[in-house]
Design an enzyme around this catalytic site. Sequence first.
Site, mmCIF file in Angstrom:
data_model
loop_
_atom_site.group_PDB
_atom_site.id
_atom_site.type_symbol
_atom_site.label_atom_id
_atom_site.label_comp_id
_atom_site.label_asym_id
_atom_site.label_seq_id
_atom_site.Cartn_x
_atom_site.Cartn_y
_atom_site.Cartn_z
ATOM 1 N N GLY A 1 18.909 42.769 -2.505
ATOM 2 C CA GLY A 1 18.720 44.116 -1.978
ATOM 3 C C GLY A 1 19.057 44.213 -0.507
ATOM 4 O O GLY A 1 19.671 45.182 -0.054
ATOM 5 N N CYS B 1 9.398 44.832 -13.683
ATOM 6 C CA CYS B 1 9.106 44.819 -12.249
ATOM 7 C C CYS B 1 7.671 45.250 -11.972
ATOM 8 O O CYS B 1 7.027 44.741 -11.054
ATOM 9 C CB CYS B 1 10.100 45.696 -11.496
ATOM 10 S SG CYS B 1 10.099 47.431 -12.003
ATOM 11 N N GLU C 1 15.078 49.277 -5.360
ATOM 12 C CA GLU C 1 13.846 48.929 -6.060
ATOM 13 C C GLU C 1 13.865 47.423 -6.214
ATOM 14 O O GLU C 1 14.659 46.877 -6.992
ATOM 15 C CB GLU C 1 13.778 49.634 -7.411
ATOM 16 C CG GLU C 1 12.384 49.622 -8.011
ATOM 17 C CD GLU C 1 12.135 48.396 -8.865
ATOM 18 O OE1 GLU C 1 11.558 47.418 -8.322
ATOM 19 O OE2 GLU C 1 12.500 48.398 -10.036
#
Length: 483
Positions: free
Chosen positions: A221, A272, A238
């Site tokens: 990310g 997640c 996310e």
Amino acid sequence: MPTRQPRRAPETDGGRFAVLDPATGEAFDEAPDQRPDELDAIVDRAHEAWRGWRADPVARTTALLAAADAVEAAGADLAPLLTREQGKPLAESYAEIARTAARLRYFAELDPGSRPITDGRPVRGEIRWRSLGPVAAIVPWNFPLQLASAKFAPALAAGNTMVLKPSPFTPLATRLLGSVISTALPPDVLTIVTGREPLGARLASHPGIRHVTFTGSIPTGRAVAEGAAASLARVTLELGGNDAAILLEDVDVERIADRLFWAAFRNCGQVCMAVKRVYAPARLYSRVVDALAQRAKTVVVGAGLDPGSRLGPVNNAPQLARIERYTAQAMAAGARAVAGGHRLDRRGYFFAPTILADVPPESPVVMEEQFGPVLPVLPYGSLDEAIEAANNTGFGLGGSVWGTDLDRAEAVADRLECGTAWINHHAELSLAQPFAGIKESGVGVAGGPWGFYGNLRPFVVHRPEVALVHRPEEALVHRPEEA
């Protein structure tokens, strides 16, 4: 809008890569290994498609509703393929497809509208909303279709076009989904590209992309954000979670045990926002451990295409190695595997559903995101101690509180440092709610109107209430540009 035959996903003149069945560990198909330099033409076509797609909101709604119907109609083709490459039980694949269609319908019906600005001046201001242009999505392997739709449904509904890259571990069902949806959309509105790195890095940094949305690990990310910064594209990230479940003193252990177990182990723990740590009062600790262990020992683990399987394999070899390593480290430091604790002796990437007791609180299996069928259960003495431990990680995606006194449970939930808190359940989301993490769990918001507006930019128009009338004497007024 007329229905067309499915278009094949863009092919490549480069190579291909194998796709493995996690239930066997063996290759069963291949996908195109597209080259990064192919993205220039793909993004250019997405930009051209954007001109027409953004111009007709009514046609967009019609097309997206037709796409949802097409996805449902293709369920019998999509679900087995999804299970074959991802590993989850077939029933869960069908549920993922249903969620994909539902998300298309939800966002298709959203209208950004416009809003007046009233500030007392003799000027009428209005906020309107415009699409961004071609956007990019990079999707992980745990929910390939559901997370893809979480990105393309709001983006397309807002008038953008999208280039979407699935994980190399799960490219096939996403390619098929793209072909199915293409029967309802104009060409190049949604393009699926498949390949190994550096394809994703090039997509995230492509100068023609105006928004990058990514779901995956924190290190990747960060790299995605750095790549997007080169062209000042906005990002939505996310980046996973390490959700804690706090059980209160008044909890009914047997009543919540099934729900708590599946909140941790659904999709083999590869969620997640799954429960990844349980904090139980010392007085109830043994009962909680035993209740969860009994379920871990009796749940049926097998290939997702086997009708009797409730848990499938871990998706891929690197993830299986991570789970094995975290479990071994915890046990070497004194943790007990009350259930499981080892890889299953069979083909494929199977790990026994594991309940760990007496885990040192600073173990990686507690502090990091294990993302697999392993659940540490930790005792606490005081509620403040439990809340401090729950908040003591770099993650902040979700959390839950379990107890009989709902007011007290809500007061505890309000102290959790996360984006979403549940009471007596976990990881249940409405399409209409925002989904966002804090700390290292992410940047930006997905879901509901908030996710929809994240794919739009405001455009403000100011208009005087009274028309400007030209008077000849105004020609004598000094104009600054003539100075």
